[in-house]
Design a protein around this motif. Structure first.
Motif, PDB file in Angstrom:
ATOM      1  N   VAL A 200       0.863  -1.180   0.000  1.00 50.88           N
ATOM      2  CA  VAL A 200       0.000   0.000   0.000  1.00 50.88           C
ATOM      3  C   VAL A 200       0.898   1.229   0.000  1.00 50.88           C
ATOM      4  CG1 VAL A 200      -1.791   1.282   1.224  1.00 50.88           C
ATOM      5  CG2 VAL A 200      -1.795  -1.234   1.270  1.00 50.88           C
ATOM      6  N   GLY A 201       0.875   1.973  -1.093  1.00 53.57           N
ATOM      7  CA  GLY A 201       1.594   3.239  -1.162  1.00 53.57           C
ATOM      8  C   GLY A 201       0.661   4.385  -0.824  1.00 53.57           C
ATOM      9  N   TRP A 202       1.112   5.299   0.033  1.00 50.00           N
ATOM     10  CA  TRP A 202       0.206   6.377   0.484  1.00 50.00           C
ATOM     11  C   TRP A 202       0.939   7.714   0.523  1.00 50.00           C
ATOM     12  CZ3 TRP A 202       1.239   8.114   5.707  1.00 50.00           C
ATOM     13  CH2 TRP A 202       2.170   7.326   6.398  1.00 50.00           C
ATOM     14  N   GLY A 203       1.528   8.056  -0.589  1.00 48.00           N
ATOM     15  CA  GLY A 203       2.250   9.314  -0.678  1.00 48.00           C
ATOM     16  C   GLY A 203       1.327  10.504  -0.848  1.00 48.00           C
ATOM     17  N   SER A 204       1.932  11.684  -0.986  1.00 50.59           N
ATOM     18  CA  SER A 204       1.149  12.920  -1.057  1.00 50.59           C
ATOM     19  C   SER A 204       0.313  13.004  -2.327  1.00 50.59           C
ATOM     20  CB  SER A 204       2.100  14.127  -0.994  1.00 50.59           C
ATOM     21  OG  SER A 204       3.041  14.070  -2.056  1.00 50.59           O
ATOM     22  N   GLY A 205       0.682  12.254  -3.351  1.00 50.27           N
ATOM     23  CA  GLY A 205      -0.054  12.324  -4.606  1.00 50.27           C
ATOM     24  C   GLY A 205      -1.244  11.397  -4.694  1.00 50.27           C
ATOM     25  N   GLY A 206      -1.527  10.640  -3.663  1.00 49.43           N
ATOM     26  CA  GLY A 206      -2.628   9.680  -3.689  1.00 49.43           C
ATOM     27  C   GLY A 206      -2.167   8.358  -3.129  1.00 49.43           C
ATOM     28  N   VAL A 207      -2.916   7.298  -3.415  1.00 49.06           N
ATOM     29  CA  VAL A 207      -2.561   5.966  -2.933  1.00 49.06           C
ATOM     30  C   VAL A 207      -2.419   5.021  -4.124  1.00 49.06           C
ATOM     31  CG1 VAL A 207      -3.699   6.313  -0.708  1.00 49.06           C
ATOM     32  CG2 VAL A 207      -4.970   5.266  -2.585  1.00 49.06           C
ATOM     33  N   VAL A 208      -1.521   4.071  -3.963  1.00 53.09           N
ATOM     34  CA  VAL A 208      -1.299   3.031  -4.965  1.00 53.09           C
ATOM     35  C   VAL A 208      -1.334   1.693  -4.236  1.00 53.09           C
ATOM     36  CG1 VAL A 208       0.251   2.092  -6.704  1.00 53.09           C
ATOM     37  CG2 VAL A 208       0.134   4.566  -6.354  1.00 53.09           C
ATOM     38  N   VAL A 209      -2.247   0.816  -4.647  1.00 54.19           N
ATOM     39  CA  VAL A 209      -2.418  -0.474  -3.991  1.00 54.19           C
ATOM     40  C   VAL A 209      -2.028  -1.564  -4.976  1.00 54.19           C
ATOM     41  CG1 VAL A 209      -4.048  -2.043  -2.881  1.00 54.19           C
ATOM     42  CG2 VAL A 209      -4.253   0.430  -2.518  1.00 54.19           C
ATOM     43  N   GLU A 210      -1.019  -2.328  -4.617  1.00 57.88           N
ATOM     44  CA  GLU A 210      -0.513  -3.391  -5.482  1.00 57.88           C
ATOM     45  C   GLU A 210      -1.033  -4.745  -5.007  1.00 57.88           C
ATOM     46  OE1 GLU A 210       3.739  -3.272  -5.855  1.00 57.88           O
ATOM     47  OE2 GLU A 210       3.785  -1.079  -5.635  1.00 57.88           O
ATOM     48  N   THR A 211      -1.639  -5.508  -5.928  1.00 54.27           N
ATOM     49  CA  THR A 211      -2.055  -6.878  -5.665  1.00 54.27           C
ATOM     50  C   THR A 211      -1.194  -7.824  -6.496  1.00 54.27           C
ATOM     51  OG1 THR A 211      -3.692  -7.129  -7.436  1.00 54.27           O
ATOM     52  CG2 THR A 211      -4.405  -5.986  -5.433  1.00 54.27           C
ATOM     53  N   ASP A 212      -1.444  -9.105  -6.361  1.00 49.19           N
ATOM     54  CA  ASP A 212      -0.702 -10.079  -7.158  1.00 49.19           C
ATOM     55  C   ASP A 212      -0.999  -9.933  -8.650  1.00 49.19           C
ATOM     56  OD1 ASP A 212       0.420 -11.158  -4.918  1.00 49.19           O
ATOM     57  OD2 ASP A 212      -1.018 -12.800  -4.738  1.00 49.19           O
ATOM     58  N   PRO A 226      -7.702  -8.143   9.276  1.00 55.02           N
ATOM     59  CA  PRO A 226      -7.509  -8.408  10.702  1.00 55.02           C
ATOM     60  C   PRO A 226      -6.161  -7.904  11.196  1.00 55.02           C
ATOM     61  CG  PRO A 226      -8.478 -10.312   9.626  1.00 55.02           C
ATOM     62  CD  PRO A 226      -8.121  -9.344   8.539  1.00 55.02           C
ATOM     63  N   GLY A 227      -6.115  -7.545  12.469  1.00 53.71           N
ATOM     64  CA  GLY A 227      -4.925  -6.926  13.043  1.00 53.71           C
ATOM     65  C   GLY A 227      -3.616  -7.627  12.757  1.00 53.71           C
ATOM     66  N   PRO A 228      -3.536  -8.959  12.925  1.00 54.83           N
ATOM     67  CA  PRO A 228      -2.253  -9.617  12.682  1.00 54.83           C
ATOM     68  C   PRO A 228      -1.732  -9.434  11.254  1.00 54.83           C
ATOM     69  CG  PRO A 228      -3.711 -11.070  13.904  1.00 54.83           C
ATOM     70  CD  PRO A 228      -4.535  -9.892  13.484  1.00 54.83           C
ATOM     71  N   LEU A 229      -2.633  -9.260  10.288  1.00 53.39           N
ATOM     72  CA  LEU A 229      -2.200  -9.129   8.892  1.00 53.39           C
ATOM     73  C   LEU A 229      -1.596  -7.767   8.600  1.00 53.39           C
ATOM     74  CD1 LEU A 229      -5.031 -10.937   6.896  1.00 53.39           C
ATOM     75  CD2 LEU A 229      -2.882 -11.845   7.782  1.00 53.39           C
ATOM     76  N   LEU A 230      -1.871  -6.767   9.430  1.00 51.81           N
ATOM     77  CA  LEU A 230      -1.247  -5.460   9.204  1.00 51.81           C
ATOM     78  C   LEU A 230       0.273  -5.546   9.303  1.00 51.81           C
ATOM     79  CD1 LEU A 230      -3.547  -2.886  11.043  1.00 51.81           C
ATOM     80  CD2 LEU A 230      -3.061  -3.030   8.611  1.00 51.81           C
ATOM     81  N   SER A 231       0.741  -6.493  10.101  1.00 53.32           N
ATOM     82  CA  SER A 231       2.187  -6.670  10.229  1.00 53.32           C
ATOM     83  C   SER A 231       2.785  -7.428   9.047  1.00 53.32           C
ATOM     84  CB  SER A 231       2.509  -7.421  11.534  1.00 53.32           C
ATOM     85  OG  SER A 231       2.055  -6.689  12.652  1.00 53.32           O
ATOM     86  N   GLU A 232       1.944  -7.909   8.132  1.00 49.08           N
ATOM     87  CA  GLU A 232       2.407  -8.614   6.954  1.00 49.08           C
ATOM     88  C   GLU A 232       2.268  -7.776   5.682  1.00 49.08           C
ATOM     89  OE1 GLU A 232       0.803 -12.551   6.572  1.00 49.08           O
ATOM     90  OE2 GLU A 232       0.855 -12.921   8.723  1.00 49.08           O
ATOM     91  N   LEU A 233       1.456  -6.731   5.724  1.00 52.35           N
ATOM     92  CA  LEU A 233       1.292  -5.858   4.567  1.00 52.35           C
ATOM     93  C   LEU A 233       2.515  -4.962   4.405  1.00 52.35           C
ATOM     94  CD1 LEU A 233      -2.400  -4.533   4.544  1.00 52.35           C
ATOM     95  CD2 LEU A 233      -1.297  -5.971   2.838  1.00 52.35           C
ATOM     96  N   GLY A 234       2.873  -4.676   3.158  1.00 51.49           N
ATOM     97  CA  GLY A 234       3.914  -3.697   2.906  1.00 51.49           C
ATOM     98  C   GLY A 234       3.323  -2.303   2.808  1.00 51.49           C
ATOM     99  N   PHE A 235       3.960  -1.324   3.427  1.00 56.24           N
ATOM    100  CA  PHE A 235       3.506   0.067   3.359  1.00 56.24           C
ATOM    101  C   PHE A 235       4.668   0.930   2.880  1.00 56.24           C
ATOM    102  CE2 PHE A 235       0.529  -1.783   6.364  1.00 56.24           C
ATOM    103  CZ  PHE A 235      -0.677  -1.213   5.982  1.00 56.24           C
TER     104      PHE A 235
END
Length: 409
Positions: A200-212, A226-235
């Motif tokens: 999940v990219g969240w820069g000043s120009g907007g957001v970019v969400v990359e999936t497979d 779910p909460g545990p998965l937040l630690s597995e997402l890339g930001f």
């Protein structure tokens, strides 16, 4: 505004509907091949058209948010039921305890709570020893904890122990299965299934969400996994240290759901009523078919906390449930269907429910839920500061809260 919502559980669907109703474009990305998240109704394989809610199952008294949603979509709620009233069935040592013996254990726990009130940031395991509770009463408390908070006694908050140890009145379910609600909600949205999010990219120009499979661009993003998965997402950029620290502090319940269908409907109902507690696996058993037709009976239980059956095959787990049910009923039971679901090992949940302790509702959850830069927002049942169970209600309330934050931003 274009919004991306990550996760098609109740929180994500509620947030998406609220923002869409305000006139904005919304896309929901879901890693699974279905909507609902930990609201999951099993129908395949069960006989007589019966079903079982394998995930969230009970609507508790006073949970008006989910009731209003059900009314909105024309979903009928079951009649109210209880889990045993004043004195539940207790099956310890392979036999059902006489009512006076069960009352003695329950009375001991109730007196211990009154005599030794649980302390701030005290776990149930610590309280059991400080209160000098007997070993049989401790086994009862372990069984109770398997139903809620579905976590080890080492991390369960002792202050959430109900002083009266009441077994619940006024419970309801959605007639036809709880998953009818997320399915109805998703019918009004653009939901993309089989889209696991990686970055999940969240820069000043907007957001970019990359999936497979593809990349999505938008103005804002709501993360409801779910909460545990937040630690597995890339930001990108990475999350602030205080949010990561809060995520690492919060504990979660781990549990495996066991579902079994038996031919002996009347025998099971006579033995457990709506539910019972045992010192075997699972520690808590509940009937699912109380509001269903058919000649058979569907029961389920949670093997949670330290009792979760690591290392056993599904058939070995179900054999243990058969042994428990045989003890409950008093004769060998003939299982016609069985199903095992570990929410802990599920790659898109990693837990069954959040389990805050002490003052984490005031100190940790607000940090986890706080939006970042007006671009990145967070919801999910783990962000909602409710006391006690009620994951569906908590998810819905968090979805409404995050929708307000997005629209105000």
């Amino acid at each position: 505004m274009r919004l991306i919502v990550i996760g098609a559980g109740l929180s994500g669907l509620v947030a998406a509907l609220e923002v869409q109703a305000a006139g904005h474009e919304v896309v929901v990305l879901e890693a699974r091949d279905r909507v609902g998240g930990r609201v999951f109704t099993l129908r395949d394989g069960l006989q007589d058209g019966q079903f079982a809610d394998v995930g969230a199952e009970i609507i508790y008294p006073g949970q008006d948010h989910i009731v209003r949603l059900c009314e909105r979509y024309g979903l009928e709620l079951s009649q109210e039921f209880s889990l045993g009233g004043e004195m539940p069935a207790l099956v310890f040592g392979g036999r059902r305890l006489p009512e006076d013996a069960a009352a003695e254990l329950v009375g001991e726990l109730r007196e211990a709570v009154r005599r030794t009130p649980p302390g701030h940031y005290e776990s149930l395991a610590q309280w059991l020893r400080r209160a000098r509770v007997s070993e049989p009463a401790g086994r009862l408390l372990t069984a109770i904890a398997q139903s809620t908070p579905a976590s080890s006694l080492r991390v369960a908050d002792a202050r959430e122990l109900n002083p009266e140890l009441s077994w619940g009145e006024g419970y309801r379910k959605i007639v036809g299965g709880n998953d009818l609600l997320p399915r109805a909600m998703a019918g009004e949205l653009d939901v993309r299934l089989n889209r696991p999010v990686r970055v999940v990219g969240w820069g000043s120009g907007g957001v970019v969400v990359e999936t497979d499979r593809e990349t999505f661009r938008a103005d804002r993003v709501v993360v409801t996994v779910p909460g545990p998965l937040l630690s597995e997402l890339g930001f990108d950029p990475i999350l602030p240290a205080e949010k990561v620290g809060a995520l690492l502090q919060l504990r979660y319940g781990n549990a495996t759901r066991l579902v079994a269908q038996y031919a002996e409907r009347d025998l099971v109902r006579d033995a457990i009523g709506s539910g019972c507690f045992t010192d075997r696996m699972p520690g808590f058993i509940m009937e699912h078919s109380v509001h269903q037709g058919g000649d058979k009976v569907v029961v389920s239980g949670l093997a949670a906390g330290d009792v979760e059956p690591w290392g056993l095959s599904d058939e070995e787990i179900l054999d243990q449930m058969d042994a428990t049910m045989s003890s409950v009923v008093g004769r060998p039971m003939r299982r016609v269907f069985g199903y095992v679901k570990s929410w802990t090992r599920d790659p898109w949940s990693r837990a069954v429910v959040r389990a805050p302790i002490g003052d984490q509702r005031e100190t940790v959850l607000p940090v986890i839920a706080a939006p970042l830069a007006g671009r990145l927002f967070f919801a999910g049942e783990h962000t909602e500061p409710r006391v006690g169970p009620g994951g569906m209600e908590g998810a819905i309330k968090s979805g409404e809260r995050v929708a307000r934050e997005v629209l105000e931003a």
